[in-house]
Enzyme design. Structure first.
Site, short mmCIF file in Angstrom:
data_model
loop_
_atom_site.label_atom_id
_atom_site.label_comp_id
_atom_site.label_asym_id
_atom_site.label_seq_id
_atom_site.Cartn_x
_atom_site.Cartn_y
_atom_site.Cartn_z
N ASP A 1 0.96 -0.78 0.09
CA ASP A 1 0.30 -0.04 0.13
C ASP A 1 1.05 1.41 -0.01
OD1 ASP A 1 -1.98 -1.68 -0.67
OD2 ASP A 1 -2.94 -1.45 2.25
N CYS B 1 1.17 -8.45 5.97
CA CYS B 1 1.37 -7.18 5.14
C CYS B 1 0.20 -6.60 5.27
CB CYS B 1 2.20 -6.32 4.58
SG CYS B 1 3.85 -5.99 4.89
N ASP B 2 -0.69 -5.92 4.92
CA ASP B 2 -1.54 -4.26 4.93
C ASP B 2 -2.80 -5.46 4.34
OD1 ASP B 2 0.12 -3.00 6.31
OD2 ASP B 2 -1.11 -0.99 5.07
N GLU C 1 -6.92 4.08 -0.13
CA GLU C 1 -6.57 4.46 1.27
C GLU C 1 -5.42 5.68 0.72
OE1 GLU C 1 -4.19 1.61 3.89
OE2 GLU C 1 -2.88 3.18 3.12
N SER D 1 -4.68 5.15 5.62
CA SER D 1 -3.90 3.90 6.54
C SER D 1 -4.05 3.74 8.03
CB SER D 1 -2.35 4.12 6.08
OG SER D 1 -1.21 3.06 5.93
#
Length: 659
Positions: free
Chosen positions: A120, A162-163, A511, A537
């Site tokens: 991201d 991760c995200d 985002e 975020s």
């Protein structure tokens, strides 16, 4: 370049090609009865495993699926051949190898598959962000298909950092109701000895553009921020919060979240996880025994206690949906955040911005849980992947050598004590630390919105703990326009920014970290409020209100606002209540109710439209999640609901003669 040029210097020795080889030695370890009765796929699996170099005599070991989000390429000596999309997946191959080696030592046959993930941070401010959240749904589907393609599996180990890759992995594991599963989180990137963390470093461009950072410092700091080649970013953003939530769910071993990447303790986690999952399936413990409504609530409690990313408001319901459990509503989140104190001092919301690896050293999730159990806020009877209950895990942790040794090491290397980072409820109250998330409503956000109230700068909050901001707004029909204003003196202290068109139908629920990061690190940013139908975020801070519903392109009131409208924002950071309201024009105030009627009568801003670069597959995702409950239900695919809507639409078209 031409075809002649490409092939003119070929080595003639390469033409000496063999078309046959002896094949692996040994025989398949099958009895006569097994050979006659097993599905052909099971037998063929042994054949191709032998072809890939597995010793024939060990082919009958229990099959275990390892699935990771690995990315990038490294030589055996660790040198980089090709970079990944982010450090979070760059070293996961090392964790997978350690887990696989342990499985082999225990007589199992590990099978490894990969579904890599995006970054991201890399896609902030670009059209790559339009694929970010939809990727999560796609990846969980692909992971599930890969898992099911090994029908002989006894267990599944998921490895991610991760995200979006980590939430996707948890969704895929949650869907394995009748299979033993375990999650290995990829840990955290080390901090540079001198430098900035990976959140602040994303603002070097806007700080340089505003004359708040020199060119020399910007390019130097930008090179140093990743002090290790693996792990999630050093702050408690979506990646770190997802690891914390995974542990809160009971899907990881105790004290697994936020481990420093590449360290021996990080490797041990992989080996121990492999041993644990073997014990799970031999004991008959499946995912459905671990993921329950109680464990979902435990994860929400941990999220609140850490002050985690608001992106988990999307991911936890999606995990619950995959597990076949009740999806938590906005009311459930609000209830939990009102009773759970925030206990962790960590980037990005402090009160002191310690990196996540220091939180790990201070005891991480189990240390926070010790405080929460004393408040009676945890379901201690839930089962976890250790095969023990949460309560039993915490009994071990409280008196463990690991706990004492890591606090001692934290003191030696960083000069910190455990309670510098993880507070008791009384200490947190004395420091004036509020709970994390508030869900304001009003005539701008009738379905709700979300703000990380604890991250609003204390200096702009009144003495009664209420944040108030009333001002004329400046309206932007896209994130691009808003960023241009920030970079070219179009925003000043006291402004309220309205950024519309960022919901699922407009940009795939992009985002908007580059905006919130700029506001955090610009000197006047704490005096600016942001209201948007996009999301943020996990590192975002400030008076930033996202997930506004309905979104502009769904005829939401946010899309009817005009530059010069007066907006009133109120957030009670103690009661965790708030409102976002249009109250007329300067000199012509109106009530909330009249404001709602005025907005309803207006047309949506003509400049708001689905982004021209929005991919068709993201448009499809947006449509499917919209009929499945939308943003506040986790942006998932409710198959029964989708089929019902499609059938109704088909019938209506048939009746109108259009089908």
């Amino acid at each position: 370049m031409s075809v002649q040029k490409l092939f003119e210097n070929e080595n003639p020795a390469h033409y000496q090609v063999d078309t046959h080889a002896d094949g692996p030695k040994g025989v398949l370890p099958l009895s006569r009865d097994e050979l006659a009765t097993l599905p052909s796929g099971n037998i063929f699996g042994m054949t191709i495993n032998a072809g890939m170099g597995w010793e024939a005599s060990a082919l009958s070991g229990d099959d275990v699926m390892l699935i990771g989000t690995n990315g990038g390429l490294r030589r055996d000596n660790g040198d980089t051949v090709a970079v990944g999309l982010h450090p979070g997946h760059f070293e996961l191959d090392a964790l997978m190898k350690r887990a696989a080696e342990t499985l082999r030592e225990e007589g199992c046959v590990p099978h490894a598959g990969f579904v890599t993930d995006p970054c991201d941070g890399r896609t902030q401010g670009t059209i790559g962000m339009f694929d970010s959240l939809p990727y999560r749904n796609d990846a969980s589907i692909v992971m599930g298909r890969i898992i099911r393609s090994l029908p002989t599996r006894k267990a599944v180990i998921g490895i991610a950092s991760c995200d979006k890759g980590l939430p996707a992995m948890m969704m895929a594991l949650a869907a394995q109701h009748h299979t033993a599963t375990i999650l290995i989180p990829g840990g955290a990137t080390l901090m540079p000895t001198k430098g900035e963390d990976l959140a602040k470093i994303q603002t070097i461009g806007v700080r340089y553009a505003n004359g708040e950072l020199s060119y020399e410092d910007a390019v130097s700091l930008g090179c140093k921020a990743c002090a290790s080649g693996g792990g999630g970013c050093q702050f408690l953003g979506t990646a770190g919060t997802s690891q914390v939530v995974g542990e809160g769910l009971g899907l990881t071993l105790p004290h697994a979240a936020l481990a420093p990447s590449g360290e021996a303790i990080w490797y041990d986690m992989a080996a121990n996880s492999a041993r644990a999952v073997i014990d799970l399936y031999k004991s008959g413990i499946c995912t459905k025994d671990i993921l329950t409504d109680k464990s979902i609530e435990n994860a929400m409690v941990i999220h609140a206690a850490f002050g985690g990313s608001t992106n988990l408001l999307l991911h936890v319901p999606a995990i619950a949906h995959a597990a076949g459990l009740k999806r938590p509503s906005v009311h459930d989140w609000a209830r939990i955040n009102k009773i759970v104190p925030r206990l962790v001092s960590v980037l990005p919301i402090g009160p002191i911005n310690y990196p996540t690896v220091d939180v790990f050293m201070a005891g991480g999730v189990p240390e926070v849980m010790l405080h929460l159990r004393r408040l009676g806020l945890l379901h201690e009877d839930v089962l976890t992947v250790t095969g023990s209950t949460l309560g039993e895990n915490l009994d071990w942790w409280e008196n463990s050598n690991r706990r004492a040794a890591l606090e001692k090491r934290l003191k030696e290397i960083d000069g910190l004590n455990r309670n510098d980072l993880i507070f008791s409820p009384d200490e947190a109250k004395a420091k004036g630390i509020g709970s994390t998330v508030t869900f304001p409503v009003g005539n701008i956000a009738p379905e709700g919105s979300v703000v990380k109230a604890t991250a609003i700068d204390p200096s702009v909050i009144d003495d009664d703990h209420v944040f108030r901001h009333t001002a004329k707004c400046k309206v932007f029909a896209s994130e691009k326009d808003a960023m241009s204003a920030l970079k070219h003196n179009g925003i000043e202290a006291g402004d309220i920014m309205i950024v519309m068109g960022g919901g699922p139908l407009g940009t795939g629920l992009e985002e908007t970290y580059q905006i919130t990061a700029a506001l955090k690190h610009l000197s006047f940013g704490k005096h600016v409020s942001l209201i948007t139908d996009a999301r943020f975020s996990g590192i975002s801070t400030g008076a930033c209100f996202g997930h506004v519903g309905p979104e502009a392109l769904a005829d939401g009131p946010i899309g009817k606002l005009e530059t010069g409208d007066v907006i009133e924002i109120i957030v009670d950071t103690n009661k965790l209540e708030g409102s976002l309201n249009f109250i007329g024009k300067e000199g012509s105030p109106v009530s909330y109710e009249e404001g709602a009627r005025i907005l309803a009568a207006r047309k949506t801003n003509p400049n708001v439209h689905p982004d021209d670069d929005l991919p068709d597959d993201t448009r499809l995702w947006a449509a499917l999640q919209n009929v499945s409950g939308g943003t506040w239900q986790g942006t998932v695919y409710d198959v029964d609901r989708i089929i019902k809507v499609l059938d109704a639409g088909k019938k209506a078209l048939e009746e109108s003669g259009e089908y």
